[in-house]
Design a protein around this motif. Structure first.
Motif, PDB file in Angstrom:
ATOM      1  N   GLN A  47       0.828  -1.202   0.000  1.00 58.59           N
ATOM      2  CA  GLN A  47       0.000   0.000   0.000  1.00 58.59           C
ATOM      3  C   GLN A  47       0.867   1.259   0.000  1.00 58.59           C
ATOM      4  O   GLN A  47       1.652   1.475   0.924  1.00 58.59           O
ATOM      5  CB  GLN A  47      -0.903   0.023   1.232  1.00 58.59           C
ATOM      6  N   ALA A  48       0.718   2.095  -1.011  1.00 58.05           N
ATOM      7  CA  ALA A  48       1.470   3.356  -1.045  1.00 58.05           C
ATOM      8  C   ALA A  48       1.062   4.282   0.094  1.00 58.05           C
ATOM      9  O   ALA A  48       1.830   5.162   0.489  1.00 58.05           O
ATOM     10  CB  ALA A  48       1.253   4.045  -2.385  1.00 58.05           C
ATOM     11  N   LYS A  49      -0.141   4.079   0.654  1.00 55.58           N
ATOM     12  CA  LYS A  49      -0.640   4.928   1.735  1.00 55.58           C
ATOM     13  C   LYS A  49      -0.260   4.405   3.114  1.00 55.58           C
ATOM     14  O   LYS A  49      -0.609   5.022   4.125  1.00 55.58           O
ATOM     15  CB  LYS A  49      -2.171   5.037   1.642  1.00 55.58           C
ATOM     16  N   ASN A  50       0.439   3.296   3.184  1.00 55.60           N
ATOM     17  CA  ASN A  50       0.756   2.676   4.463  1.00 55.60           C
ATOM     18  C   ASN A  50       1.739   3.525   5.263  1.00 55.60           C
ATOM     19  O   ASN A  50       2.670   4.115   4.704  1.00 55.60           O
ATOM     20  CB  ASN A  50       1.319   1.275   4.231  1.00 55.60           C
ATOM     21  N   ILE A 115      -0.217  -4.760  15.265  1.00 53.68           N
ATOM     22  CA  ILE A 115      -0.704  -5.413  14.048  1.00 53.68           C
ATOM     23  C   ILE A 115      -1.026  -4.349  13.014  1.00 53.68           C
ATOM     24  O   ILE A 115      -1.821  -3.439  13.272  1.00 53.68           O
ATOM     25  CB  ILE A 115      -1.947  -6.273  14.336  1.00 53.68           C
ATOM     26  N   ASP A 116      -0.420  -4.469  11.843  1.00 51.52           N
ATOM     27  CA  ASP A 116      -0.672  -3.522  10.752  1.00 51.52           C
ATOM     28  C   ASP A 116      -1.522  -4.217   9.701  1.00 51.52           C
ATOM     29  O   ASP A 116      -1.013  -4.984   8.869  1.00 51.52           O
ATOM     30  CB  ASP A 116       0.651  -3.053  10.145  1.00 51.52           C
ATOM     31  N   ALA A 117      -2.824  -3.975   9.754  1.00 51.31           N
ATOM     32  CA  ALA A 117      -3.770  -4.630   8.844  1.00 51.31           C
ATOM     33  C   ALA A 117      -5.102  -3.902   8.955  1.00 51.31           C
ATOM     34  O   ALA A 117      -5.293  -3.072   9.848  1.00 51.31           O
ATOM     35  CB  ALA A 117      -3.941  -6.109   9.211  1.00 51.31           C
ATOM     36  N   THR A 118      -6.016  -4.224   8.048  1.00 49.25           N
ATOM     37  CA  THR A 118      -7.371  -3.725   8.204  1.00 49.25           C
ATOM     38  C   THR A 118      -7.973  -4.330   9.467  1.00 49.25           C
ATOM     39  O   THR A 118      -7.455  -5.314  10.020  1.00 49.25           O
ATOM     40  CB  THR A 118      -8.239  -4.116   7.000  1.00 49.25           C
ATOM     41  N   ARG A 152      -7.394   7.441   3.649  1.00 51.47           N
ATOM     42  CA  ARG A 152      -7.926   6.090   3.831  1.00 51.47           C
ATOM     43  C   ARG A 152      -9.217   6.152   4.634  1.00 51.47           C
ATOM     44  O   ARG A 152      -9.267   6.778   5.689  1.00 51.47           O
ATOM     45  CB  ARG A 152      -6.924   5.176   4.543  1.00 51.47           C
ATOM     46  N   ALA A 153     -10.236   5.490   4.122  1.00 56.90           N
ATOM     47  CA  ALA A 153     -11.520   5.469   4.820  1.00 56.90           C
ATOM     48  C   ALA A 153     -11.442   4.541   6.024  1.00 56.90           C
ATOM     49  O   ALA A 153     -10.686   3.577   6.038  1.00 56.90           O
ATOM     50  CB  ALA A 153     -12.618   4.997   3.869  1.00 56.90           C
ATOM     51  N   SER A 161      -4.110   5.382  12.181  1.00 57.83           N
ATOM     52  CA  SER A 161      -3.079   4.679  11.436  1.00 57.83           C
ATOM     53  C   SER A 161      -2.169   3.917  12.395  1.00 57.83           C
ATOM     54  O   SER A 161      -2.123   4.188  13.603  1.00 57.83           O
ATOM     55  CB  SER A 161      -2.244   5.674  10.630  1.00 57.83           C
ATOM     56  N   THR A 162      -1.420   2.960  11.856  1.00 62.89           N
ATOM     57  CA  THR A 162      -0.479   2.198  12.680  1.00 62.89           C
ATOM     58  C   THR A 162       0.577   3.116  13.278  1.00 62.89           C
ATOM     59  O   THR A 162       0.958   2.969  14.442  1.00 62.89           O
ATOM     60  CB  THR A 162       0.181   1.096  11.834  1.00 62.89           C
TER      61      THR A 162
END
Length: 204
Positions: A47-50, A115-118, A152-153, A161-162
């Motif tokens: 993800q470029a937005k991560n 945890i970095d995830a949806t 990001r929605a 964010s993480t």
């Protein structure tokens, strides 16, 4: 036949991003005592937005491990380090309740697992790995408003964010000795740069 330009494939050796979106100018070295382990879902890595790339480059004691399923032995080796008490940054939710809290405060230096995830994928990771779910929890009681909504929605108002969650958790653990403001400001500039290139997401 169109052949991609070699320039388009060129990536920064430090942040591993394409040169056009290199993050290195935004990196803010941030002093901290707590070790940080980020378990990153493979889809987030692309993800470029991560936000994790900026977090990893700014925190000296930050390890990022990409994966969706871990063997019990591999996960145990990641979670437990000699001389460190491990905490999981995750809310106490009905689908995955937190284990009973210990009355005794942590005496050893801490290792914080993030945890970095949806939301859905993070919950599945927790449910499929009992050793992860059994860790003592650290929850953000009152998360600060996120800057992430510009790119990001989110399904819930308290989702951040993480990077923001980790910075807020480190501030809780380390108190005034930890200063995450410069990193949060740099993240704000990252969000603004991404928002200028990408359309605003539609709420799910």
């Amino acid at each position: 036949m169109n052949v991609p330009s070699p320039v388009a494939r060129r990536r920064c050796a430090r942040c591993l991003r394409p040169q056009a979106t290199c993050l290195c100018a935004l990196v803010r070295p941030t002093a901290h005592r707590t070790e940080v382990l980020v378990l990153q879902h493979p889809q987030e890595q692309r993800q470029a937005k991560n936000s994790v790339a900026l977090l990893r480059l700014s925190l000296a004691r930050c390890e990022v491990v990409v994966g969706e399923r871990f063997t019990p032995e591999a996960l145990q080796a990641l979670l437990q380090r000699p001389g460190r008490d491990t905490r999981l940054l995750y809310p106490d939710v009905p689908a995955a309740p937190a284990p009973p809290a210990s009355a005794a405060p942590a005496t050893a230096p801490l290792r914080l697992v993030v945890i970095d995830a949806t939301w859905r994928k993070s919950l599945r990771l927790l449910l499929e790995h009992p050793a992860l779910a059994a860790l003592p929890r650290l929850s953000l009681a009152d998360p600060q408003p996120t800057r992430y909504r510009a790119i990001r929605a989110a399904r819930r108002g308290d989702q951040v964010s993480t990077l923001e969650a980790t910075v807020q958790a480190l501030a809780m653990l380390e108190g005034p000795a930890f200063d995450g403001v410069p990193l949060l400001d740099a993240f704000g500039r990252f969000v603004a740069d991404v928002a200028a290139r990408c359309p605003r997401p539609q709420a799910p």
